[in-house]
Design a protein around this motif. Structure first.
Motif, PDB file in Angstrom:
ATOM      1  N   PHE A 290       0.834  -1.199   0.000  1.00  0.00           N
ATOM      2  CA  PHE A 290       0.000   0.000   0.000  1.00  0.00           C
ATOM      3  C   PHE A 290       0.868   1.249   0.000  1.00  0.00           C
ATOM      4  CE2 PHE A 290      -2.582   3.299   2.075  1.00  0.00           C
ATOM      5  CZ  PHE A 290      -3.722   3.237   1.316  1.00  0.00           C
ATOM      6  N   PHE A 291       1.945   1.201   0.763  1.00  0.00           N
ATOM      7  CA  PHE A 291       2.855   2.353   0.792  1.00  0.00           C
ATOM      8  C   PHE A 291       3.794   2.335  -0.411  1.00  0.00           C
ATOM      9  CE2 PHE A 291       7.061   3.980   1.899  1.00  0.00           C
ATOM     10  CZ  PHE A 291       6.746   5.285   2.222  1.00  0.00           C
ATOM     11  N   ASP A 292       4.517   1.239  -0.580  1.00  0.00           N
ATOM     12  CA  ASP A 292       5.596   1.181  -1.561  1.00  0.00           C
ATOM     13  C   ASP A 292       5.078   1.333  -2.992  1.00  0.00           C
ATOM     14  OD1 ASP A 292       8.169   0.996  -2.403  1.00  0.00           O
ATOM     15  OD2 ASP A 292       8.418  -1.139  -2.023  1.00  0.00           O
ATOM     16  N   HIS A 293       4.025   0.606  -3.323  1.00  0.00           N
ATOM     17  CA  HIS A 293       3.526   0.654  -4.704  1.00  0.00           C
ATOM     18  C   HIS A 293       2.905   2.013  -5.033  1.00  0.00           C
ATOM     19  CE1 HIS A 293       1.825  -0.747  -8.499  1.00  0.00           C
ATOM     20  NE2 HIS A 293       0.749  -0.081  -8.154  1.00  0.00           N
ATOM     21  N   ASN A 294       2.092   2.520  -4.135  1.00  0.00           N
ATOM     22  CA  ASN A 294       1.437   3.794  -4.423  1.00  0.00           C
ATOM     23  C   ASN A 294       2.432   4.949  -4.497  1.00  0.00           C
ATOM     24  OD1 ASN A 294      -1.438   3.265  -4.710  1.00  0.00           O
ATOM     25  ND2 ASN A 294      -1.399   2.636  -2.576  1.00  0.00           N
ATOM     26  N   VAL A 295       3.481   4.899  -3.675  1.00  0.00           N
ATOM     27  CA  VAL A 295       4.503   5.946  -3.760  1.00  0.00           C
ATOM     28  C   VAL A 295       5.240   5.860  -5.090  1.00  0.00           C
ATOM     29  CG1 VAL A 295       6.694   6.731  -2.798  1.00  0.00           C
ATOM     30  CG2 VAL A 295       4.785   6.248  -1.282  1.00  0.00           C
TER      31      VAL A 295
END
Length: 610
Positions: A290-295
């Motif tokens: 959720f954090f890594d991909h969206n960033v």
């Protein structure tokens, strides 16, 4: 106040409608000569880190995940993304945090005598369920609260892991090595690893050389990593060096799993209790993605690129969940959006705007507080006659690139090239790559990530000569005091150290929590830090250096002024007889004479070329 209405699936439906309208042009826009060099560039930028991670994962999982599994995951995830995702500019692959999480899960499985691959399947299956739930509840809009503080803390963590793993790859010797040969193996490993690092660093600066023609320098800079790996691999084939027995990349001789198992995981053999226990790593993997991909998606669509086609955050997170489930069935690690490959992909398909200097409010005023652009709302044009933003307003950096080829073909082609490396001739070639060379690649990636990181620049600031403090920090020292800025930096260092301990050194099982710490930095930045340091201080420090996603140049200070100050100090020291024979200043002067600053801008160019 009207009650909040949750329209399930509205984000996905909106994304699909918007992207379907441009889907045909996503393919036709790829019929352009610029696609070929961009494809080759992003293929090499994606394949080499995947190979490096496969070496680490092979050791960490005792051969359950290896070169075949990691490369296949990279190819399949990018094929899915190129054809079915909403935003095809994002590049997929196995990341460092996924490798760390996988190693921790494997340790849990060994401790409790659980079969690893079936447990990983159910972890991926639960993660897919959580991905779908988050996408249909429009949760991806939360990512707009992620700021530079969280991203750069995460980046320093990963860079630290890269550097440590690189040193381990360089110094590790097989247990079967005779004692009489260990010293030779250690020395050769150090020479290969450090030689790889130094040659990569040297070639990455080729754009600033005066030798050769411009296109030759560009090739040397853009492909410094694969060229160096090939060079040092060939060196180890010399009979004298080959006899030393340098450990090489573990890869099967043909397309098969690393352990020789069947491709379909026997997920039905896992006991029911452990099926539900897999909810925990599934939830943690979801938080990480959720954090890594969206960033990575936000960075690939940064305002500096001036993209025209719509975003698709909710739908893309749904597709990511499906891709994660497919990886679980095949017994391969799950991939997600990559940093820095995703923004580099966009950059390789764009034309720079030829301004002598891009104007930004931060060039004349303290940097404004930066938050990510809302994924659901397009940026509004500033009102006519608007004043320069104050230090507490949100700024959107101007476009630095134009004419971006927003298409699917380059991602599709590079994923097919990745599949080609799973054939017998290329697997044979991969088996010849020495592991110390991959260690040098890890060091190059880690140091490259640090060089453009403003959090790391503040760490360096702790030991910087007061006369040589960059001008963008002088204003902060004068306004809030050096102690406040340094305390903020030390607090960030402590958070990074705790997260590193969780990911690398914590007892088995506890290490699973490190993605939750990273995700928890978002509310800490939003609500806790302003109470501790003051809202204005945090917003200024969180934005110094420019836009997240590559605009790290002159924001917050004038590099020309910084260079002039350093030269003035150098001349004063020479007149006073202090350091008169030191060539450091002269070296910097020569470097700058090429047209590049010796500060942040020069470093960013070097990393971008890699």
């Amino acid at each position: 106040m009207a009650p909040l209405k949750l329209r399930l699936g509205s984000g996905i439906a909106s994304d699909i409608r918007a992207r379907l309208a441009v889907y045909p042009s996503d393919w036709t826009d790829g019929l352009h000569p610029r696609i070929l060099p961009a494809t080759v560039f992003i293929f090499t930028a994606n394949l080499l880190p995947a190979i490096a991670f496969s070496s680490f994962m092979f050791s960490a999982t005792n051969g359950e995940y290896g070169t075949t599994e990691v490369v296949l995951s990279t190819a399949i995830c990018n094929l899915i993304w190129a054809v079915f995702a909403g935003q095809p500019m994002v590049i997929m692959g196995v990341t460092g945090p996924v490798a760390l999480l996988t190693a921790t899960i494997y340790g849990v499985c060994v401790k409790y005598s659980v079969v690893f691959l079936p447990f990983m399947f159910w972890s991926h299956a639960w993660a897919a369920v959580f991905h779908i739930i988050l996408s249909i509840t429009n949760a991806c809009s939360i990512v707009k609260h992620t700021t530079r503080f969280t991203c750069e803390t995460f980046e320093v963590l990963i860079a630290t892991v890269y550097i440590v793993k690189g040193i381990e790859e360089i110094t590790e010797t097989p247990l079967s090595t005779p004692d009489s040969q260990k010293m030779s193996l250690h020395l050769l490993g150090v020479l290969l690893g450090l030689g790889t690092l130094l040659v990569m660093q040297f070639l990455s600066t080729a754009r600033r050389w005066i030798l050769f023609r411009n296109w030759t320098r560009a090739i040397l800079a853009d492909y410094c990593a694969p060229l160096t790996v090939i060079l040092f691999t060939c060196l180890t084939l010399i009979p004298t060096l080959k006899d030393v027995g340098v450990p090489t990349l573990p890869a099967p001789p043909r397309f098969e799993t690393s352990s020789g198992r069947a491709w379909l995981v026997e997920f039905w053999t896992l006991p029911v209790g452990w099926i539900f226990a897999a909810i925990v790593p599934g939830l943690i993997l979801t938080c990480l993605f959720f954090f890594d991909h969206n960033v990575s998606a936000i960075m690939a669509q940064s305002p500096v690129f001036g993209l025209k086609k719509p975003t698709a955050y909710h739908y893309d997170f749904f597709v990511l969940g499906i891709a994660t489930l497919i990886c679980g069935f095949l017994g391969i690690p799950a991939g997600n959006g990559l940093i820095p490959q995703a923004p580099l992909h966009t950059k390789s398909l764009a034309k720079p705007i030829s301004h002598s200097k891009l104007h930004h409010p931060a060039a004349t005023n303290p940097p404004t507080a930066h938050t990510f652009t809302d994924p659901l709302t397009p940026p509004l044009a500033p009102p006519t006659g608007a004043h320069t933003p104050t230090p507490t307003t949100t700024s959107t950096p101007p476009a630095e690139y134009t004419d971006v080829l927003e298409q699917r073909l380059s991602n599709l082609l590079q994923s097919l090239l990745t599949l080609l490396f799973l054939t017998r001739p290329f697997l044979t070639a991969l088996r010849a790559v020495p592991r110390p060379v991959l260690g040098g690649l890890f060091l190059f990636m880690g140091l490259g990530a640090l060089s453009a990181n403003t959090f790391f620049s503040r760490i360096v600031l702790l030991c910087t000569d007061p006369r040589l403090v960059p001008s963008r920090y002088e204003a902060a020292f004068g306004r809030w005091g050096k102690r406040t800025v340094n305390l903020f930096t030390l607090m960030q260092v402590a958070i990074t150290a705790v997260t590193y301990w969780l990911s690398e050194r914590a007892p088995t099982g506890v290490g699973l929590l490190f993605p939750l710490v990273i995700l928890g930095l978002v509310p800490v930045r939003r609500w806790v830090l302003p109470r501790w340091f003051g809202k204005e201080v945090v917003e200024w420090l969180d934005d110094v250096g420019g836009d997240v996603g590559g605009n790290v140049g002159n924001a917050g200070g004038d590099e020309e002024e910084d260079w002039a100050r350093r030269e003035a100090v150098r001349h004063v020291e020479m007149e006073m007889g202090v350091g008169g024979k030191d060539d450091g200043g002269t070296g910097r002067h020569r470097a700058r004479g090429d047209g590049g600053h010796d500060g942040d801008d020069g470093r960013v160019r070097s990393v971008g070329g890699a």
